[in-house]
Write an enzyme that holds these catalytic residues in place. Structure first.
Site, PDB file in Angstrom:
ATOM      1  N   HIS A  82     -12.746   1.297  -7.774  1.00 47.93           N
ATOM      2  CA  HIS A  82     -13.348   1.956  -8.940  1.00 47.93           C
ATOM      3  C   HIS A  82     -14.653   1.267  -9.309  1.00 47.93           C
ATOM      4  O   HIS A  82     -14.658   0.127  -9.757  1.00 47.93           O
ATOM      5  CB  HIS A  82     -12.360   1.939 -10.113  1.00 47.93           C
ATOM      6  N   ASP A  98     -12.106   9.259  -5.104  1.00 46.71           N
ATOM      7  CA  ASP A  98     -13.534   8.956  -5.247  1.00 46.71           C
ATOM      8  C   ASP A  98     -14.278   9.961  -6.128  1.00 46.71           C
ATOM      9  O   ASP A  98     -15.434  10.274  -5.891  1.00 46.71           O
ATOM     10  CB  ASP A  98     -14.228   8.875  -3.869  1.00 46.71           C
TER      11      ASP A  98
HETATM   12  P1  IMP Z   1      -3.683   4.321   2.323  1.00 44.26           P
HETATM   13  O1  IMP Z   1      -3.556   4.663   0.882  1.00 44.26           O
HETATM   14  O2  IMP Z   1      -4.488   3.083   2.592  1.00 44.26           O
HETATM   15  O3  IMP Z   1      -2.358   4.309   3.040  1.00 44.26           O
HETATM   16  O4  IMP Z   1      -4.526   5.499   3.030  1.00 44.26           O
HETATM   17  C1  IMP Z   1      -4.007   6.817   3.196  1.00 44.26           C
HETATM   18  C2  IMP Z   1      -5.110   7.849   3.047  1.00 44.26           C
HETATM   19  O5  IMP Z   1      -5.539   7.889   1.685  1.00 44.26           O
HETATM   20  C3  IMP Z   1      -6.362   7.569   3.874  1.00 44.26           C
HETATM   21  O6  IMP Z   1      -6.925   8.809   4.286  1.00 44.26           O
HETATM   22  C4  IMP Z   1      -7.295   6.886   2.891  1.00 44.26           C
HETATM   23  O7  IMP Z   1      -8.651   7.029   3.242  1.00 44.26           O
HETATM   24  C5  IMP Z   1      -6.954   7.653   1.632  1.00 44.26           C
HETATM   25  N1  IMP Z   1      -7.211   6.869   0.411  1.00 44.26           N
HETATM   26  C6  IMP Z   1      -6.441   5.893  -0.114  1.00 44.26           C
HETATM   27  N2  IMP Z   1      -6.983   5.407  -1.245  1.00 44.26           N
HETATM   28  C7  IMP Z   1      -8.100   6.115  -1.455  1.00 44.26           C
HETATM   29  C8  IMP Z   1      -9.083   6.095  -2.497  1.00 44.26           C
HETATM   30  O8  IMP Z   1      -9.031   5.339  -3.476  1.00 44.26           O
HETATM   31  N3  IMP Z   1     -10.113   7.002  -2.336  1.00 44.26           N
HETATM   32  C9  IMP Z   1     -10.185   7.878  -1.315  1.00 44.26           C
HETATM   33  N4  IMP Z   1      -9.293   7.922  -0.335  1.00 44.26           N
HETATM   34  C10 IMP Z   1      -8.250   7.053  -0.397  1.00 44.26           C
END
Ligand code: IMP
Length: 446
Positions: free
Chosen positions: A41, A13
């Site tokens: 995004h 982010d």
């Molecule tokens: P997952 O990628 O859905 O398995 O999530 C794993 C961790 O990565 C969690 O803490 C999510 O909040 C974080 N996360 C995954 N994608 C993003 C993103 O695009 N921005 C911020 N955090 C992310």
């Protein structure tokens, strides 16, 4: 300069989407190399705001080819919907190709994501990861377990049938819940619509590089969410680093000319995991409000904190950043001062400056040491107009000093400063400001 890699330098982010969209003006290709619908995004265009989850931001520009690269895991149904929504809004302007090697996120993966999070908390309260629930972890697990379904298989019904049967055989705990016939018929229509986009993407990129065209590798998530180098286990399931961008695209290392690290002037994190510089209370609420810190994918409010130079120095080394893009500087305008964490002290009294503890619990127990830098005025219309007309010269002097300080502390110049969500709310500083090698830094920042 053929290949530019864009990497998130914090916990995601950082406004990578905006920076990639800005740099895409001079690129022929924009490639997403990892992750999938967990990304969000946000890009603010004159035609309206767009949040891209799986499509690379190149689709928003004519004459750009957007590539969903081999390293991605894509939810076919959500992808189809994302394409159609952009088409309806007449914002799908580029060309899209999807790698036949990218893996499909199936309903099984989304169900397992929820089931795994429940299992973690049922057995160990507080152990949840706070995933985005988009099936990312289980899809990558099946990819590495060799059970996965690739897009090249998804679009061939007989092959899809075989792969689905094998995949479901690997999941006895879901027996009786998911029927391969049903899955196949649910996927069939969507797969048919996506089929024209699916092809080998590496040869297309290699040919582009032979023609000296510019390829942007658009990062998603961030280096601190890397499966190995992030805050394990509070990480995502791929490698959102410069090295991962190469694996996820099939581009060899010698083609890379620039690696751009994108960092906010402060920090945010969403989901579980250590966040040493987190700020709570009224100040935290103020930063959340001013920065609009709510997840673009899940709508969750992001935790906020101060810029962490220990982590920034670490990811700079890990990725080999050649420059930094500093975003959301406007959010800090008008504060009393701007704290920045310059080092950690561990409970044992050890001082750390550029390599955080690998263990997430140890990282949660460090004490950051802050340096307070002078703040800059709140952004107003007059300042924005001057920045538009005069560029970097119009940055407030204390903000210039902040920019130069970050460059000196990381050893990498800040090349872009972003002060708002729109394309034009970006100033280019050149390739020297803040670089310790550049004698002009101090003079520029006076
Ligand atoms: P997952 O990628 O859905 O398995 O999530 C794993 C961790 O990565 C969690 O803490 C999510 O909040 C974080 N996360 C995954 N994608 C993003 C993103 O695009 N921005 C911020 N955090 C992310």
């Amino acid at each position: 300069m053929p290949v530019i890699v864009i990497v998130g330098a914090q916990f995601g982010d950082e406004a990578k989407g905006k920076i990639t969209d800005y740099l895409a003006a001079n690129a022929e290709f924009v490639v997403r190399t990892g992750g999938g619908p967990n990304a969000g995004h946000t890009i603010d265009l004159p035609e309206g705001k767009v949040v891209l989850h799986q499509l690379p931001c190149g689709v928003l520009r004519q004459d750009v080819t957007a590539v969903c690269g081999p390293g991605m895991v894509l939810d076919p149904t959500a992808l189809d919907q994302e394409i159609r929504t952009l088409e309806e809004r007449r914002m799908f302007k580029g060309t899209l190709i999807i790698s036949e090697r990218a893996h499909a996120i199936l309903p099984t993966h989304i169900a397992e994501d929820a089931w795994e999070e429940k299992l973690r908390t049922a057995t160990h309260p507080g152990a949840e990861l706070g995933t985005t629930m988009r099936g990312i972890g289980p899809a990558y697990a099946d990819r590495y377990g060799r059970w996965g379904v690739r897009f090249g298989e998804l679009i061939r019904p007989a092959k899809l049938r075989q792969r689905l049967e094998l995949l479901l055989a690997s999941k006895p705990h879901l027996a009786g819940i998911l029927d391969p016939n049903q899955l196949q018929s649910d996927l069939g229509e969507v797969a048919g619509r996506l089929a024209p986009f699916v092809q080998p993407t590496e040869p297309t990129l290699w040919s582009a590089l032979a023609r000296k065209e510019t390829v942007l590798l658009e990062g998603a998530q961030s280096a601190l969410l890397d499966i190995d180098f992030g805050t394990y286990p509070y990480v995502t399931s791929h490698h959102p680093t410069s090295a991962g961008a190469l694996v996820g695209s099939g581009i060899p290392p010698f083609e890379v000319s620039e690696v751009v690290g994108v960092t906010k002037a402060y920090a945010t994190r969403v989901g579980a995991g250590p966040f040493p510089t987190e700020v709570g209370g009224d100040l935290g609420a103020y930063l959340q409000r001013e920065g609009g810190e709510r997840g673009a994918t899940t709508g969750r409010v992001r935790q906020v904190g101060w810029l962490d130079l220990v982590l920034l120095r670490y990811v700079t080394k890990l990725n080999g950043f050649t420059s930094l893009a500093l975003t959301k500087v406007d959010v800090l305008g008008g504060l009393d001062d701007v704290p920045v964490a310059v080092q950690y002290v561990t409970p044992e009294g050890q001082t750390l400056t550029d390599y955080p503890p690998a263990d997430a619990d140890d990282l949660a127990h460090v004490t950051p040491v802050y340096e307070k830098l002078p703040s800059w005025p709140k952004f107003n219309e007059r300042l924005v107009a001057r920045l538009r007309d005069e560029g970097a010269a119009a940055l407030p002097p204390t903000l210039k000093r902040f920019v130069a300080y970050i460059g000196q502390e990381t050893g990498v110049p800040v090349e872009w400063v972003s002060y708002g969500p729109r394309r034009e709310e970006t100033v280019w500083l050149g390739k020297t400001h803040g670089s310790p090698a550049a004698g002009s830094v101090t003079a520029w920042a006076q």
